[in-house]
Design a protein around this motif. Structure first.
Motif, PDB file in Angstrom:
ATOM      1  N   ALA A   1       3.728   9.514  -9.630  1.00 14.31           N
ATOM      2  CA  ALA A   1       2.733   9.916 -11.417  1.00 14.31           C
ATOM      3  C   ALA A   1       2.460  11.455 -11.412  1.00 14.31           C
ATOM      4  CB  ALA A   1       1.542   8.705 -11.172  1.00 14.31           C
ATOM      5  N   GLY A   2       1.531  11.740 -10.423  1.00 15.64           N
ATOM      6  CA  GLY A   2       1.028  12.972 -10.124  1.00 15.64           C
ATOM      7  C   GLY A   2       1.503  14.631  -9.985  1.00 15.64           C
ATOM      8  N   ALA A   3       2.749  14.253  -9.494  1.00 12.53           N
ATOM      9  CA  ALA A   3       3.662  15.320  -9.546  1.00 12.53           C
ATOM     10  C   ALA A   3       3.814  15.338 -11.268  1.00 12.53           C
ATOM     11  CB  ALA A   3       4.880  14.853  -8.872  1.00 12.53           C
ATOM     12  N   ALA A   4       4.533  14.103 -11.811  1.00 12.98           N
ATOM     13  CA  ALA A   4       5.409  14.519 -12.686  1.00 12.98           C
ATOM     14  C   ALA A   4       3.283  15.049 -13.916  1.00 12.98           C
ATOM     15  CB  ALA A   4       5.687  12.828 -13.782  1.00 12.98           C
ATOM     16  N   ALA A   5       2.685  13.949 -13.186  1.00  8.91           N
ATOM     17  CA  ALA A   5       1.101  14.657 -14.805  1.00  8.91           C
ATOM     18  C   ALA A   5       0.885  16.106 -14.408  1.00  8.91           C
ATOM     19  CB  ALA A   5       0.357  14.649 -14.553  1.00  8.91           C
ATOM     20  N   HIS A   6       1.387  16.976 -13.174  1.00  6.00           N
ATOM     21  CA  HIS A   6       0.742  17.726 -13.081  1.00  6.00           C
ATOM     22  C   HIS A   6       1.923  19.121 -13.102  1.00  6.00           C
ATOM     23  CE1 HIS A   6      -2.364  16.056 -10.047  1.00  6.00           C
ATOM     24  NE2 HIS A   6      -3.163  16.909 -11.011  1.00  6.00           N
ATOM     25  N   ASP A   7       3.085  18.818 -13.457  1.00  8.28           N
ATOM     26  CA  ASP A   7       4.344  19.838 -13.476  1.00  8.28           C
ATOM     27  C   ASP A   7       4.198  19.976 -14.806  1.00  8.28           C
ATOM     28  OD1 ASP A   7       5.943  21.261 -12.627  1.00  8.28           O
ATOM     29  OD2 ASP A   7       7.734  20.118 -13.035  1.00  8.28           O
ATOM     30  N   SER A   8       3.657  18.643 -15.828  1.00  7.69           N
ATOM     31  CA  SER A   8       4.302  18.492 -17.444  1.00  7.69           C
ATOM     32  C   SER A   8       2.083  18.236 -18.211  1.00  7.69           C
ATOM     33  CB  SER A   8       5.265  17.935 -17.399  1.00  7.69           C
ATOM     34  OG  SER A   8       4.807  16.344 -16.898  1.00  7.69           O
ATOM     35  N   GLU A   9       3.242  16.781 -19.223  1.00 12.32           N
ATOM     36  CA  GLU A   9       1.977  16.519 -19.993  1.00 12.32           C
ATOM     37  C   GLU A   9       1.371  15.404 -19.348  1.00 12.32           C
ATOM     38  OE1 GLU A   9       2.447  16.356 -24.135  1.00 12.32           O
ATOM     39  OE2 GLU A   9       4.172  17.166 -23.386  1.00 12.32           O
ATOM     40  N   ARG A  10       0.645  14.611 -18.892  1.00 16.40           N
ATOM     41  CA  ARG A  10       0.914  13.987 -18.095  1.00 16.40           C
ATOM     42  C   ARG A  10       0.714  12.411 -18.929  1.00 16.40           C
ATOM     43  NH1 ARG A  10      -6.603  13.488 -18.797  1.00 16.40           N
ATOM     44  NH2 ARG A  10      -5.832  11.839 -17.276  1.00 16.40           N
ATOM     45  N   ILE A  11       1.157  12.343 -20.061  1.00 12.79           N
ATOM     46  CA  ILE A  11       1.653  11.364 -20.555  1.00 12.79           C
ATOM     47  C   ILE A  11       3.356  10.592 -19.519  1.00 12.79           C
ATOM     48  CG2 ILE A  11       1.081  10.905 -22.790  1.00 12.79           C
ATOM     49  CD1 ILE A  11       4.037  12.272 -23.538  1.00 12.79           C
ATOM     50  N   ALA A  12       4.001  11.946 -19.379  1.00  7.43           N
ATOM     51  CA  ALA A  12       4.875  11.426 -18.254  1.00  7.43           C
ATOM     52  C   ALA A  12       4.947  11.169 -16.898  1.00  7.43           C
ATOM     53  CB  ALA A  12       5.743  12.961 -17.758  1.00  7.43           C
ATOM     54  N   ALA A  13       3.042  10.915 -16.095  1.00 11.30           N
ATOM     55  CA  ALA A  13       3.656  10.019 -14.956  1.00 11.30           C
ATOM     56  C   ALA A  13       3.848   8.411 -15.375  1.00 11.30           C
ATOM     57  CB  ALA A  13       1.649  10.547 -14.643  1.00 11.30           C
TER      58      ALA A  13
ATOM     59  N   CYS B   1       7.522   7.450 -13.641  1.00 12.77           N
ATOM     60  CA  CYS B   1       7.434   5.770 -12.694  1.00 12.77           C
ATOM     61  C   CYS B   1       8.254   4.386 -13.430  1.00 12.77           C
ATOM     62  CB  CYS B   1       5.616   5.059 -12.868  1.00 12.77           C
ATOM     63  SG  CYS B   1       4.718   6.316 -11.642  1.00 12.77           S
ATOM     64  N   TRP B   2       8.061   4.642 -14.735  1.00  9.16           N
ATOM     65  CA  TRP B   2       9.183   3.446 -15.632  1.00  9.16           C
ATOM     66  C   TRP B   2      10.430   3.909 -15.432  1.00  9.16           C
ATOM     67  CZ3 TRP B   2      12.360   3.950 -19.389  1.00  9.16           C
ATOM     68  CH2 TRP B   2      12.731   3.078 -19.755  1.00  9.16           C
ATOM     69  N   MET B   3      10.755   5.064 -15.177  1.00 18.15           N
ATOM     70  CA  MET B   3      11.939   5.315 -15.106  1.00 18.15           C
ATOM     71  C   MET B   3      12.594   5.333 -13.458  1.00 18.15           C
ATOM     72  SD  MET B   3      12.044   9.072 -17.086  1.00 18.15           S
ATOM     73  CE  MET B   3      13.089   9.784 -17.023  1.00 18.15           C
ATOM     74  N   ALA B   4      11.635   5.193 -12.327  1.00 15.10           N
ATOM     75  CA  ALA B   4      12.520   5.392 -11.121  1.00 15.10           C
ATOM     76  C   ALA B   4      12.746   3.245 -10.760  1.00 15.10           C
ATOM     77  CB  ALA B   4      11.403   5.806 -10.585  1.00 15.10           C
ATOM     78  N   GLY B   5      11.574   2.472 -11.527  1.00 12.54           N
ATOM     79  CA  GLY B   5      12.120   1.119 -11.800  1.00 12.54           C
ATOM     80  C   GLY B   5      13.457   1.029 -12.429  1.00 12.54           C
ATOM     81  N   VAL B   6      13.551   0.996 -13.536  1.00 15.25           N
ATOM     82  CA  VAL B   6      14.752   1.342 -14.165  1.00 15.25           C
ATOM     83  C   VAL B   6      16.211   1.821 -12.837  1.00 15.25           C
ATOM     84  CG1 VAL B   6      16.141   1.520 -16.058  1.00 15.25           C
ATOM     85  CG2 VAL B   6      13.539   0.830 -16.602  1.00 15.25           C
TER      86      VAL B   6
ATOM     87  N   GLU C   1       0.872  -0.916   0.148  1.00 13.91           N
ATOM     88  CA  GLU C   1      -0.281  -0.071  -0.159  1.00 13.91           C
ATOM     89  C   GLU C   1       0.841   1.374  -0.284  1.00 13.91           C
ATOM     90  OE1 GLU C   1      -3.067   1.925   2.637  1.00 13.91           O
ATOM     91  OE2 GLU C   1      -3.226  -0.144   3.160  1.00 13.91           O
ATOM     92  N   ASP C   2       1.673   1.259   0.549  1.00 14.69           N
ATOM     93  CA  ASP C   2       2.865   2.424   0.751  1.00 14.69           C
ATOM     94  C   ASP C   2       2.838   2.455  -0.643  1.00 14.69           C
ATOM     95  OD1 ASP C   2       2.103   3.352   3.677  1.00 14.69           O
ATOM     96  OD2 ASP C   2       3.796   2.153   4.239  1.00 14.69           O
ATOM     97  N   THR C   3       4.075   1.629  -1.312  1.00 15.25           N
ATOM     98  CA  THR C   3       4.958   1.419  -2.274  1.00 15.25           C
ATOM     99  C   THR C   3       3.483   2.434  -3.217  1.00 15.25           C
ATOM    100  OG1 THR C   3       6.152  -0.147  -2.018  1.00 15.25           O
ATOM    101  CG2 THR C   3       5.993   0.740  -4.600  1.00 15.25           C
ATOM    102  N   ASN C   4       2.031   2.093  -3.102  1.00 18.22           N
ATOM    103  CA  ASN C   4       1.342   2.023  -4.364  1.00 18.22           C
ATOM    104  C   ASN C   4       1.394   3.861  -3.659  1.00 18.22           C
ATOM    105  OD1 ASN C   4       0.835  -0.539  -5.601  1.00 18.22           O
ATOM    106  ND2 ASN C   4      -0.721  -0.908  -3.997  1.00 18.22           N
ATOM    107  N   GLU C   5       1.072   4.116  -2.917  1.00 19.26           N
ATOM    108  CA  GLU C   5       0.697   5.202  -2.689  1.00 19.26           C
ATOM    109  C   GLU C   5       1.666   6.175  -3.698  1.00 19.26           C
ATOM    110  OE1 GLU C   5      -0.274   8.741   1.048  1.00 19.26           O
ATOM    111  OE2 GLU C   5      -0.554   6.680   1.356  1.00 19.26           O
ATOM    112  N   ALA C   6       2.929   6.317  -2.953  1.00 19.27           N
ATOM    113  CA  ALA C   6       4.380   6.904  -3.912  1.00 19.27           C
ATOM    114  C   ALA C   6       4.586   6.851  -4.886  1.00 19.27           C
ATOM    115  CB  ALA C   6       5.646   5.913  -2.705  1.00 19.27           C
ATOM    116  N   LEU C   7       4.180   5.230  -5.882  1.00 24.41           N
ATOM    117  CA  LEU C   7       3.802   5.826  -7.197  1.00 24.41           C
ATOM    118  C   LEU C   7       2.083   6.244  -7.347  1.00 24.41           C
ATOM    119  CD1 LEU C   7       4.637   1.805  -8.008  1.00 24.41           C
ATOM    120  CD2 LEU C   7       6.111   3.919  -8.527  1.00 24.41           C
ATOM    121  N   LEU C   8       1.659   6.402  -7.521  1.00 22.17           N
ATOM    122  CA  LEU C   8       0.281   7.298  -8.020  1.00 22.17           C
ATOM    123  C   LEU C   8       1.046   9.164  -7.252  1.00 22.17           C
ATOM    124  CD1 LEU C   8      -2.285   4.943  -5.905  1.00 22.17           C
ATOM    125  CD2 LEU C   8      -1.757   5.544  -8.601  1.00 22.17           C
ATOM    126  N   ASN C   9       1.240   9.040  -6.344  1.00 26.72           N
ATOM    127  CA  ASN C   9       1.829  11.156  -5.889  1.00 26.72           C
ATOM    128  C   ASN C   9       3.486  10.912  -7.027  1.00 26.72           C
ATOM    129  OD1 ASN C   9       0.091  10.887  -3.796  1.00 26.72           O
ATOM    130  ND2 ASN C   9       1.699  10.343  -2.354  1.00 26.72           N
TER     131      ASN C   9
END
Length: 84
Positions: free
Chosen positions: A42-54, A58-63, A32-40
């Protein structure tokens, strides 16, 4: 049940889907904590740029092997620096 076009209601919950996908790719399902962090993240990326960055952020962080909570903190720092 959802049809192939995805126009019907979902046939499973997000948690169920993620657990099943985790098994398919041989990775642990996020807690649950990881899900929340990933959703947040994604939200940071989407709100500061185009939504496709979300999802791509998350993929970039994982890689990069960066823990989702740490990736979120770094994203917040990046957003703050950009806002200057």
């Amino acid at each position: 049940m959802s049809d192939e076009t995805g126009s019907g209601p979902p046939s499973t919950t997000a948690q169920e889907w993620l657990a099943g996908f985790a098994a398919v790719i041989g990775a642990p399902a996020p807690d649950e904590d990881t899900n929340e962090a990933l959703l947040n993240l994604a939200g940071a990326a989407a709100h500061d740029s185009e939504r496709i960055a979300a999802p791509i952020a998350c993929w970039m962080a994982g890689v990069a092997g960066v823990d989702p909570a740490e990736a979120l903190e770094r994203a917040r720092q990046y957003v703050s620096k950009r806002a200057g």
